[in-house]
Design a protein around this motif. Structure first.
Motif, PDB file in Angstrom:
ATOM      1  N   UNK A 190       0.832  -1.200   0.000  1.00 45.21           N
ATOM      2  CA  UNK A 190       0.000   0.000   0.000  1.00 45.21           C
ATOM      3  C   UNK A 190       0.871   1.256   0.000  1.00 45.21           C
ATOM      4  N   UNK A 191       1.968   1.216   0.727  1.00 49.73           N
ATOM      5  CA  UNK A 191       2.902   2.341   0.749  1.00 49.73           C
ATOM      6  C   UNK A 191       3.420   2.624  -0.652  1.00 49.73           C
ATOM      7  N   UNK A 192       3.841   1.607  -1.354  1.00 54.34           N
ATOM      8  CA  UNK A 192       4.375   1.802  -2.697  1.00 54.34           C
ATOM      9  C   UNK A 192       3.307   2.344  -3.647  1.00 54.34           C
ATOM     10  N   UNK A 193       2.078   1.884  -3.512  1.00 56.35           N
ATOM     11  CA  UNK A 193       1.003   2.383  -4.387  1.00 56.35           C
ATOM     12  C   UNK A 193       0.741   3.859  -4.167  1.00 56.35           C
ATOM     13  N   UNK A 194       0.697   4.275  -2.893  1.00 57.10           N
ATOM     14  CA  UNK A 194       0.419   5.688  -2.624  1.00 57.10           C
ATOM     15  C   UNK A 194       1.611   6.561  -3.009  1.00 57.10           C
ATOM     16  N   UNK A 195       2.823   6.063  -2.864  1.00 54.35           N
ATOM     17  CA  UNK A 195       4.001   6.823  -3.291  1.00 54.35           C
ATOM     18  C   UNK A 195       3.929   7.083  -4.792  1.00 54.35           C
ATOM     19  N   UNK A 196       3.563   6.064  -5.548  1.00 55.11           N
ATOM     20  CA  UNK A 196       3.445   6.243  -6.995  1.00 55.11           C
ATOM     21  C   UNK A 196       2.395   7.293  -7.333  1.00 55.11           C
ATOM     22  N   UNK A 197       1.278   7.300  -6.594  1.00 50.34           N
ATOM     23  CA  UNK A 197       0.219   8.274  -6.842  1.00 50.34           C
ATOM     24  C   UNK A 197       0.677   9.690  -6.489  1.00 50.34           C
ATOM     25  N   UNK A 198       1.406   9.824  -5.394  1.00 51.50           N
ATOM     26  CA  UNK A 198       1.912  11.147  -4.985  1.00 51.50           C
ATOM     27  C   UNK A 198       2.923  11.670  -6.002  1.00 51.50           C
ATOM     28  N   UNK A 213       4.495   9.254   4.544  1.00 53.42           N
ATOM     29  CA  UNK A 213       3.846   7.953   4.567  1.00 53.42           C
ATOM     30  C   UNK A 213       4.872   6.925   5.013  1.00 53.42           C
ATOM     31  N   UNK A 214       4.461   5.985   5.870  1.00 58.43           N
ATOM     32  CA  UNK A 214       5.387   4.975   6.366  1.00 58.43           C
ATOM     33  C   UNK A 214       4.641   3.689   6.642  1.00 58.43           C
ATOM     34  N   UNK A 215       5.391   2.602   6.767  1.00 63.86           N
ATOM     35  CA  UNK A 215       4.829   1.322   7.158  1.00 63.86           C
ATOM     36  C   UNK A 215       5.505   0.783   8.413  1.00 63.86           C
ATOM     37  N   UNK A 216       6.833   0.704   8.426  1.00 67.63           N
ATOM     38  CA  UNK A 216       7.561   0.106   9.546  1.00 67.63           C
ATOM     39  C   UNK A 216       7.551   1.039  10.757  1.00 67.63           C
ATOM     40  N   UNK A 217       7.058   0.541  11.880  1.00 63.76           N
ATOM     41  CA  UNK A 217       7.035   1.313  13.117  1.00 63.76           C
ATOM     42  C   UNK A 217       7.608   0.474  14.256  1.00 63.76           C
TER      43      UNK A 217
END
Length: 332
Positions: free
Chosen positions: A82-90, A122-126
């Motif tokens: 999901x992170x990669x998809x939103x990065x591409x959109x941004x 935007x991030x995933x790893x926490x």
């Protein structure tokens, strides 16, 4: 029956907010001693804090700076994909600023900005919190004991930013990031969007966008933290008053969102809201945006309580000198 586009569920929640402050010690006193937030870690001139029911390393980063304001907003996605998809959109929208290696408490993140310059990530790893010895609780779904100091908040709830073109920012949040617009204020003639409340969760809003009355861009209106009882607002108001903290407005109840509220200015100058209940929750997948006309905004902002002070319409951080007239001034 109306039709609607397939929703985007890639952004999961508000992860944390960074506040800039010219009074580092005063701001920490406010959040730690009065609001009972826990300091997880300190690095350079930044402190990382969380509410006592939060599982992540932090939900608030406080950084010493020349002026008060927003450092950045971080949103967690639902997966690495999901992170990669939103990065591409941004990036397709031309608003990306690039990847960063990470920060205290989280892994790599993609930095971007709204069309009006609000810095976001935007991030995933926490990292999840490690509770200090002696703070463990037998309540297994809570990471630690309830703090004995101040009136401790449970978690971060939402933030509010200011924009000269609310509609453009709203469209970015909806079309690029997948937020759903829950409520909106428009001109009485059905004109352009004046203010917008949006969420990716069941909350009435995870972020709100309100008018910017100055020529500045990217300004911050407030961050909000969550209680569960209206009484907590009065308890905190008493502590704040005795500590010389400026109480701007409340306690009262919003019409938009339906939550009870208290607004204060922390010593560094940033506006902070605390809510005593979450207002309504949204479970309808086909929720229709609630539309308010500008002439009804008084009921929208305050359903019960004192009228909105002029400062609420014009004050943001960093502070500004030149501004438009407030609604009260314009009507005079």
């Amino acid at each position: 029956m109306s039709t609607f586009s397939e929703p985007i569920f890639d952004v999961a929640q508000l992860a944390h907010v960074e506040l800039l402050t010219p009074d580092f010690d005063g701001t920490l006193y406010f959040f730690k001693d009065l609001m009972g937030m826990q300091e997880t870690e300190r690095h350079d001139r930044s402190a990382y804090l969380r509410g006592y029911e939060e599982q992540y390393h932090h939900s608030l980063k406080v950084t010493e700076a020349q002026h008060a304001g927003l450092g950045h907003v971080a949103w967690r996605t639902r997966s690495p994909q999901a992170l990669e998809r939103r990065v591409a959109a941004i990036e397709a929208a031309g608003l990306g600023r690039g990847w960063i290696d990470g920060d205290v408490g989280h892994g790599r993140a993609f930095s971007f900005e709204t069309p009006e310059g609000h810095p976001m990530e935007l991030l995933w790893d926490v990292d999840y919190v490690t509770v200090p010895s002696g703070q463990e609780t037998p309540l297994h779904n809570r990471p630690q004991k309830r703090p004995p100091n101040g009136v401790p908040v449970r978690r971060i709830d939402h933030l509010n930013v200011m924009a000269a073109n609310t509609g453009v920012c709203r469209d970015f949040m909806v079309d690029v990031l997948g937020f759903r617009e829950r409520e909106r204020v428009v001109g009485d003639d059905g004109g352009p969007v004046i203010a917008s409340w949006l969420s990716v969760t069941n909350l009435s809003h995870d972020i709100a966008i309100v008018p910017e009355p100055t020529e500045m861009r990217g300004r911050f209106h407030h961050v909000c933290f969550h209680y569960i009882s209206v009484q907590h607002l009065f308890d905190l108001a008493e502590l704040a008053k005795e500590a010389g903290i400026s109480i701007e407005h409340g306690p009262g109840r919003h019409g938009i969102g339906g939550a009870t509220f208290l607004y204060m200015l922390e010593p560094g100058g940033n506006r902070v809201e605390v809510m005593g209940d979450p207002g309504y929750m949204i479970f309808d997948p086909a929720w229709r945006t609630v539309v308010w006309e500008a002439s009804k905004i008084a009921d929208g902002v305050v359903w019960s309580g004192s009228p909105v002070p002029d400062s609420f319409w014009v004050y943001g951080t960093p502070p500004a000198q030149n501004r438009q007239a407030t609604p009260n001034e314009a009507a005079a």
